[in-house]
Design an enzyme around this catalytic site. Structure first.
Site, PDB file in Angstrom:
ATOM      1  N   GLU A 159      -0.556  -7.037  -7.345  1.00  0.00           N
ATOM      2  CA  GLU A 159       0.710  -6.309  -7.353  1.00  0.00           C
ATOM      3  C   GLU A 159       1.870  -7.287  -7.552  1.00  0.00           C
ATOM      4  OE1 GLU A 159       1.318  -2.956  -7.482  1.00  0.00           O
ATOM      5  OE2 GLU A 159       3.176  -3.976  -8.009  1.00  0.00           O
ATOM      6  N   GLY A 195       0.817  -1.221   0.000  1.00  0.00           N
ATOM      7  CA  GLY A 195       0.000   0.000   0.000  1.00  0.00           C
ATOM      8  C   GLY A 195       0.850   1.270   0.000  1.00  0.00           C
ATOM      9  N   THR A 232      -1.456 -16.860   5.970  1.00  0.00           N
ATOM     10  CA  THR A 232      -1.974 -18.227   6.018  1.00  0.00           C
ATOM     11  C   THR A 232      -2.752 -18.409   7.319  1.00  0.00           C
ATOM     12  OG1 THR A 232       0.000 -18.901   4.815  1.00  0.00           O
ATOM     13  CG2 THR A 232      -1.238 -20.648   5.903  1.00  0.00           C
ATOM     14  N   SER A 248      -4.454  -6.814  -2.678  1.00  0.00           N
ATOM     15  CA  SER A 248      -3.891  -7.959  -1.946  1.00  0.00           C
ATOM     16  C   SER A 248      -3.895  -9.187  -2.845  1.00  0.00           C
ATOM     17  CB  SER A 248      -4.761  -8.286  -0.722  1.00  0.00           C
ATOM     18  OG  SER A 248      -4.779  -7.226   0.182  1.00  0.00           O
ATOM     19  N   ASN A 306       3.844 -16.165  -8.639  1.00  0.00           N
ATOM     20  CA  ASN A 306       4.690 -16.403  -7.464  1.00  0.00           C
ATOM     21  C   ASN A 306       5.138 -17.866  -7.386  1.00  0.00           C
ATOM     22  OD1 ASN A 306       4.836 -13.819  -6.624  1.00  0.00           O
ATOM     23  ND2 ASN A 306       3.583 -14.044  -4.795  1.00  0.00           N
ATOM     24  N   GLY A 310      12.703 -16.682   1.094  1.00  0.00           N
ATOM     25  CA  GLY A 310      11.952 -16.186   2.243  1.00  0.00           C
ATOM     26  C   GLY A 310      10.963 -15.159   1.751  1.00  0.00           C
ATOM     27  N   CYS A 363       5.481 -13.829   1.031  1.00  0.00           N
ATOM     28  CA  CYS A 363       4.476 -14.291   0.060  1.00  0.00           C
ATOM     29  C   CYS A 363       4.677 -15.665  -0.578  1.00  0.00           C
ATOM     30  CB  CYS A 363       4.318 -13.238  -1.009  1.00  0.00           C
ATOM     31  SG  CYS A 363       3.617 -11.730  -0.313  1.00  0.00           S
ATOM     32  N   ASP A 403      -4.901   3.053   7.637  1.00  0.00           N
ATOM     33  CA  ASP A 403      -4.511   1.811   8.317  1.00  0.00           C
ATOM     34  C   ASP A 403      -5.030   1.841   9.755  1.00  0.00           C
ATOM     35  OD1 ASP A 403      -1.933  -0.278   7.454  1.00  0.00           O
ATOM     36  OD2 ASP A 403      -2.770  -0.401   9.472  1.00  0.00           O
ATOM     37  N   LYS A 419      -1.759 -14.128 -10.394  1.00  0.00           N
ATOM     38  CA  LYS A 419      -0.845 -13.666  -9.327  1.00  0.00           C
ATOM     39  C   LYS A 419      -0.283 -14.864  -8.547  1.00  0.00           C
ATOM     40  CE  LYS A 419       1.317 -11.455  -6.259  1.00  0.00           C
ATOM     41  NZ  LYS A 419       2.597 -10.829  -6.517  1.00  0.00           N
ATOM     42  N   ARG A 424       2.186   2.607  12.790  1.00  0.00           N
ATOM     43  CA  ARG A 424       2.659   2.565  11.403  1.00  0.00           C
ATOM     44  C   ARG A 424       2.313   3.863  10.670  1.00  0.00           C
ATOM     45  NH1 ARG A 424       2.180  -3.003   7.859  1.00  0.00           N
ATOM     46  NH2 ARG A 424       4.374  -3.004   7.349  1.00  0.00           N
TER      47      ARG A 424
HETATM   48  P1  NAD Z   1       1.515  -5.587   5.387  1.00  0.00           P
HETATM   49  O1  NAD Z   1       1.215  -6.493   6.514  1.00  0.00           O
HETATM   50  O2  NAD Z   1       2.844  -4.910   5.300  1.00  0.00           O
HETATM   51  O3  NAD Z   1       0.411  -4.425   5.327  1.00  0.00           O
HETATM   52  C1  NAD Z   1      -0.960  -4.661   5.475  1.00  0.00           C
HETATM   53  C2  NAD Z   1      -1.540  -3.513   6.299  1.00  0.00           C
HETATM   54  O4  NAD Z   1      -2.968  -3.621   6.295  1.00  0.00           O
HETATM   55  C3  NAD Z   1      -1.123  -3.548   7.782  1.00  0.00           C
HETATM   56  O5  NAD Z   1      -0.445  -2.350   8.120  1.00  0.00           O
HETATM   57  C4  NAD Z   1      -2.451  -3.695   8.546  1.00  0.00           C
HETATM   58  O6  NAD Z   1      -2.499  -2.980   9.759  1.00  0.00           O
HETATM   59  C5  NAD Z   1      -3.441  -3.125   7.541  1.00  0.00           C
HETATM   60  N1  NAD Z   1      -4.825  -3.570   7.766  1.00  0.00           N
HETATM   61  C6  NAD Z   1      -5.287  -4.833   7.947  1.00  0.00           C
HETATM   62  N2  NAD Z   1      -6.632  -4.809   8.096  1.00  0.00           N
HETATM   63  C7  NAD Z   1      -7.017  -3.530   7.998  1.00  0.00           C
HETATM   64  C8  NAD Z   1      -8.285  -2.875   8.053  1.00  0.00           C
HETATM   65  N3  NAD Z   1      -9.421  -3.570   8.231  1.00  0.00           N
HETATM   66  N4  NAD Z   1      -8.320  -1.526   7.959  1.00  0.00           N
HETATM   67  C9  NAD Z   1      -7.179  -0.813   7.783  1.00  0.00           C
HETATM   68  N5  NAD Z   1      -5.962  -1.375   7.700  1.00  0.00           N
HETATM   69  C10 NAD Z   1      -5.875  -2.720   7.806  1.00  0.00           C
HETATM   70  O7  NAD Z   1       1.245  -6.427   4.065  1.00  0.00           O
HETATM   71  P2  NAD Z   1       1.914  -6.203   2.619  1.00  0.00           P
HETATM   72  O8  NAD Z   1       3.252  -6.821   2.570  1.00  0.00           O
HETATM   73  O9  NAD Z   1       1.726  -4.785   2.236  1.00  0.00           O
HETATM   74  O10 NAD Z   1       0.956  -7.130   1.735  1.00  0.00           O
HETATM   75  C11 NAD Z   1      -0.357  -6.764   1.465  1.00  0.00           C
HETATM   76  C12 NAD Z   1      -0.919  -7.700   0.390  1.00  0.00           C
HETATM   77  O11 NAD Z   1      -0.168  -7.543  -0.811  1.00  0.00           O
HETATM   78  C13 NAD Z   1      -0.846  -9.176   0.734  1.00  0.00           C
HETATM   79  O12 NAD Z   1      -1.969  -9.807   0.201  1.00  0.00           O
HETATM   80  C14 NAD Z   1       0.402  -9.658   0.019  1.00  0.00           C
HETATM   81  O13 NAD Z   1       0.312 -11.020  -0.326  1.00  0.00           O
HETATM   82  C15 NAD Z   1       0.358  -8.808  -1.240  1.00  0.00           C
HETATM   83  N6  NAD Z   1       1.677  -8.551  -1.858  1.00  0.00           N
HETATM   84  C16 NAD Z   1       2.756  -8.258  -1.075  1.00  0.00           C
HETATM   85  C17 NAD Z   1       3.972  -7.949  -1.676  1.00  0.00           C
HETATM   86  C18 NAD Z   1       5.185  -7.616  -0.860  1.00  0.00           C
HETATM   87  O14 NAD Z   1       6.256  -7.474  -1.444  1.00  0.00           O
HETATM   88  N7  NAD Z   1       5.102  -7.479   0.441  1.00  0.00           N
HETATM   89  C19 NAD Z   1       4.060  -7.905  -3.070  1.00  0.00           C
HETATM   90  C20 NAD Z   1       2.925  -8.183  -3.827  1.00  0.00           C
HETATM   91  C21 NAD Z   1       1.743  -8.498  -3.212  1.00  0.00           C
HETATM   92  C1  UGA Z   2       8.199 -11.794  -4.703  1.00  0.00           C
HETATM   93  C2  UGA Z   2       8.025 -11.662  -6.223  1.00  0.00           C
HETATM   94  O1  UGA Z   2       9.308 -11.531  -6.834  1.00  0.00           O
HETATM   95  C3  UGA Z   2       7.170 -10.457  -6.570  1.00  0.00           C
HETATM   96  O2  UGA Z   2       6.926 -10.415  -7.981  1.00  0.00           O
HETATM   97  C4  UGA Z   2       5.835 -10.564  -5.839  1.00  0.00           C
HETATM   98  O3  UGA Z   2       5.044  -9.420  -6.105  1.00  0.00           O
HETATM   99  C5  UGA Z   2       6.086 -10.671  -4.346  1.00  0.00           C
HETATM  100  O4  UGA Z   2       6.927 -11.829  -4.085  1.00  0.00           O
HETATM  101  C6  UGA Z   2       4.839 -10.902  -3.543  1.00  0.00           C
HETATM  102  O5  UGA Z   2       3.821 -11.306  -4.068  1.00  0.00           O
HETATM  103  O6  UGA Z   2       4.973 -10.681  -2.338  1.00  0.00           O
HETATM  104  P1  UGA Z   2       9.734 -10.616  -2.881  1.00  0.00           P
HETATM  105  O7  UGA Z   2       9.308 -11.751  -2.028  1.00  0.00           O
HETATM  106  O8  UGA Z   2       9.613  -9.242  -2.356  1.00  0.00           O
HETATM  107  O9  UGA Z   2       8.912 -10.634  -4.259  1.00  0.00           O
HETATM  108  O10 UGA Z   2      11.268 -10.789  -3.311  1.00  0.00           O
HETATM  109  P2  UGA Z   2      12.013 -11.762  -4.355  1.00  0.00           P
HETATM  110  O11 UGA Z   2      13.032 -10.975  -5.048  1.00  0.00           O
HETATM  111  O12 UGA Z   2      11.058 -12.514  -5.190  1.00  0.00           O
HETATM  112  O13 UGA Z   2      12.757 -12.773  -3.382  1.00  0.00           O
HETATM  113  C7  UGA Z   2      12.053 -13.755  -2.652  1.00  0.00           C
HETATM  114  C8  UGA Z   2      13.044 -14.699  -2.000  1.00  0.00           C
HETATM  115  O14 UGA Z   2      13.683 -15.508  -2.974  1.00  0.00           O
HETATM  116  C9  UGA Z   2      14.167 -13.984  -1.252  1.00  0.00           C
HETATM  117  O15 UGA Z   2      14.445 -14.667  -0.054  1.00  0.00           O
HETATM  118  C10 UGA Z   2      15.329 -14.053  -2.211  1.00  0.00           C
HETATM  119  O16 UGA Z   2      16.581 -13.986  -1.591  1.00  0.00           O
HETATM  120  C11 UGA Z   2      15.095 -15.415  -2.830  1.00  0.00           C
HETATM  121  N1  UGA Z   2      15.722 -15.561  -4.160  1.00  0.00           N
HETATM  122  C12 UGA Z   2      15.345 -14.762  -5.197  1.00  0.00           C
HETATM  123  C13 UGA Z   2      16.700 -16.527  -4.353  1.00  0.00           C
HETATM  124  O17 UGA Z   2      17.062 -17.277  -3.415  1.00  0.00           O
HETATM  125  N2  UGA Z   2      17.265 -16.664  -5.592  1.00  0.00           N
HETATM  126  C14 UGA Z   2      16.909 -15.887  -6.643  1.00  0.00           C
HETATM  127  O18 UGA Z   2      17.462 -16.075  -7.746  1.00  0.00           O
HETATM  128  C15 UGA Z   2      15.918 -14.911  -6.433  1.00  0.00           C
END
Ligand code: NAD
Ligand code: UGA
Length: 468
Positions: A170, A17, A97, A134, A229, A278, A281, A37, A225, A42
């Site tokens: 995203e 976000g 999860t 999400s 992943n 790690g 996601c 939020d 999506k 935060r």
């Molecule tokens: P996050 O935990 O960092 O952020 C989520 C936020 O939502 C939290 O700050 C929480 O307090 C807030 N929230 C929850 N319920 C709420 C409500 N009812 N009203 C207002 N705020 C509320 O999570 P994130 O890493 O930003 O991930 C969000 C989504 O995006 C997930 O579904 C994740 O799978 C997806 N996603 C994450 C990444 C990434 O790199 N982290 C990349 C692509 C997609």
């Molecule tokens: C991943 C995807 O790359 C994004 O496209 C997606 O939006 C996101 O998940 C999500 O849905 O949350 P992210 O987890 O932020 O992004 O980072 P990555 O670069 O994918 O790395 C994930 C893990 O894999 C890390 O622990 C990284 O060190 C590891 N990795 C990555 C490897 O061990 N080897 C590689 O070659 C690449």
């Protein structure tokens, strides 16, 4: 004709976000963007005058915040008011999860998505576009629609309400989120309401080339999506499985990755062997895919994806065994420097970081860890290792935080590199090695060290996938 969007609300000021809305605000000065939020702490950090205190570390984010915050980008806990004002609402809340009940350990807990839908249903006015940002199981849009429609059809409602639901997953990766948002490979929009799809397309087309904006139906968008992943994680498990074979046979994983990745059909990205993937996601999204496949009776498909997770855990187990074996079979009371704790470089995020499991296991074996990470706070490391440390009689002794590489490695029996921070690539390993207790070992799980350069230097180095 598309609807003209003047006001956006994003529910969830997290890793997605925050950066995503910042980039939208920066390219659309005519739109007011409100990120809301429930987490007061935060939101306060997002509003901190000093951008060094932003709640997440992402290269380039601070500049955008300085440019837009308070002008057309606002962070707030005032959820209801900002929903009421919005023409378009992104749902960008956490989707972890499930930890208990049906599907525990695999299915997604949709609690936060449902809560967001209910609060939108209650406070939105007129026609509102609701966008899933999400990552969600296929068909979640139907749940959101059902909740929204139950309210819009309620004759007792004071205001006229109508909704369209879109999916707009995203694809950003942490550590390069701004780069990914500024120049995405694609933008995916799923939905059947043409005017709403056009309205969202219009926003992205302010900086993304139209041919990169793909439109499709809701279910294909949601499933794409999860599949993206799963495919990315599968590549990592594939290369890690071969890294083990390299160590047995004398082949070198980086050489193999180059040779394999040069094939255009395979491609060279995402072929870095390491301590396993790690991040918040990959594991949760593949687990969700497995759950969905089982739900539809596709057991062979779920078994296939389960193996990607199994190899990931196995890679970490085997690293711990290698460390112990090389150190004469015991690490009890030995000083081990851990370099890097975040799940990848350029982020302070530690969610599902391989470092957590590996450190916990090393502590269980009696090692004394000296941990250094350039961006992860001591409090976060404490939280992540909390349970393990409580089990120990002497907390201070099992884990010590270091403020520099030198402090962590001095007189250590071993160094374990767990994150590929640039800072580690510049280290003079020859001089560092001299400060360690001999015979010492350096375990480079991330191929940070140019091992060929150190040949004949009498340094004990083990590297993932580097066969001797
Ligand atoms: P996050 O935990 O960092 O952020 C989520 C936020 O939502 C939290 O700050 C929480 O307090 C807030 N929230 C929850 N319920 C709420 C409500 N009812 N009203 C207002 N705020 C509320 O999570 P994130 O890493 O930003 O991930 C969000 C989504 O995006 C997930 O579904 C994740 O799978 C997806 N996603 C994450 C990444 C990434 O790199 N982290 C990349 C692509 C997609
Ligand atoms: C991943 C995807 O790359 C994004 O496209 C997606 O939006 C996101 O998940 C999500 O849905 O949350 P992210 O987890 O932020 O992004 O980072 P990555 O670069 O994918 O790395 C994930 C893990 O894999 C890390 O622990 C990284 O060190 C590891 N990795 C990555 C490897 O061990 N080897 C590689 O070659 C690449």
């Amino acid at each position: 004709m598309s609807k003209n969007i003047k006001n956006i609300c994003c529910i969830g000021a997290g890793y997605v976000g925050g950066p995503t809305m910042s980039v939208i605000a920066s390219h659309c000065p005519e739109i007011q963007v409100n990120v809301v939020d429930v987490n007061h702490e935060r939101v306060a950090a997002w509003n901190d005058k000093n951008v060094i205190n932003l709640p997440i570390y992402e290269p380039g984010l601070d500049k955008i915040i300085e440019k837009c915050r308070g002008i057309n980008l606002h962070f707030s806990t005032n959820i209801e008011e900002n929903i009421a004002k919005a023409d378009l609402i992104f749902i960008s809340v956490n989707t972890p999860t499930k930890t208990k009940g049906i599907g525990a350990g695999q299915a997604i807990d949709l609690k936060w998505v449902e809560e967001s839908s209910r609060i939108i249903a209650k406070h939105a006015r007129d026609f509102t576009i609701v966008v899933e940002k999400s990552t969600l199981p296929v068909k979640t849009a139907q749940t959101i629609k059902d909740i929204l429609e139950a309210t819009s059809k309620n004759k007792d409602e004071k205001f006229y309400k109508e909704f369209a639901v879109l999916s707009n997953p995203e694809f950003l990766a942490e550590g390069c989120a701004i780069e990914n948002l500024e120049n995405p490979d694609r933008i995916l929009i799923g939905g059947s309401d043409k005017e709403s799809v056009d309205a969202l397309t219009k926003i992205y087309s302010k900086w993304v080339n139209k041919d990169k904006i793909l439109t499709t139906d809701l279910w294909s968008s949601e499933l794409s999506k999860l599949t993206a992943n799963a495919f990315l994680a599968q590549r990592i498990s594939s290369i890690n499985s071969i890294s083990a074979l390299c160590e047995m046979t004398g082949a070198h994983i980086n050489e193999v990755a180059i040779a394999v990745g040069t094939d255009k059909r395979i491609g060279s990205s995402f072929l870095n062997a390491g301590p396993g993937f790690g991040g918040s996601c990959f594991k949760k999204d593949i687990s969700n895919l497995i759950y969905l496949c089982n739900h539809y009776g596709l057991n062979e498909v779920s078994d296939y994806w389960q193996k990607v997770l199994d190899i990931n855990s196995w890679q970490q187990e085997r690293l711990i065994e290698i460390i112990s074996k090389k150190m004469f079979g015991t690490i009890s009371e030995k000083k081990i420097a851990i370099l890097g704790f975040s799940f990848k470089a350029n982020t302070n995020d530690t969610r599902e970081s391989p470092a957590i499991y590996i450190c916990k296991k090393l502590i269980e074996e009696g090692a004394i860890l000296y941990i250094y990470d350039p961006k992860v706070s001591n409090q976060q490391i404490d939280k992540d290792l909390g349970n393990t440390q409580k089990k120990e009689s002497n907390i201070e002794k099992s884990c010590i935080y270091s403020s520099s590489v030198e402090q962590a490695v001095s007189s250590a029996d071993a160094i374990v590199i767990l994150t590929e921070w640039d800072e580690f690539k510049k280290i003079s390993w020859e001089s560092i090695y001299k400060t360690m207790r001999q015979p010492a070992w350096i375990f480079d799980t991330r191929s940070v060290i140019n091992i060929k350069k150190l040949k004949n230097k009498n340094i004990n180095i083990w590297q993932t996938g580097f066969g001797i």
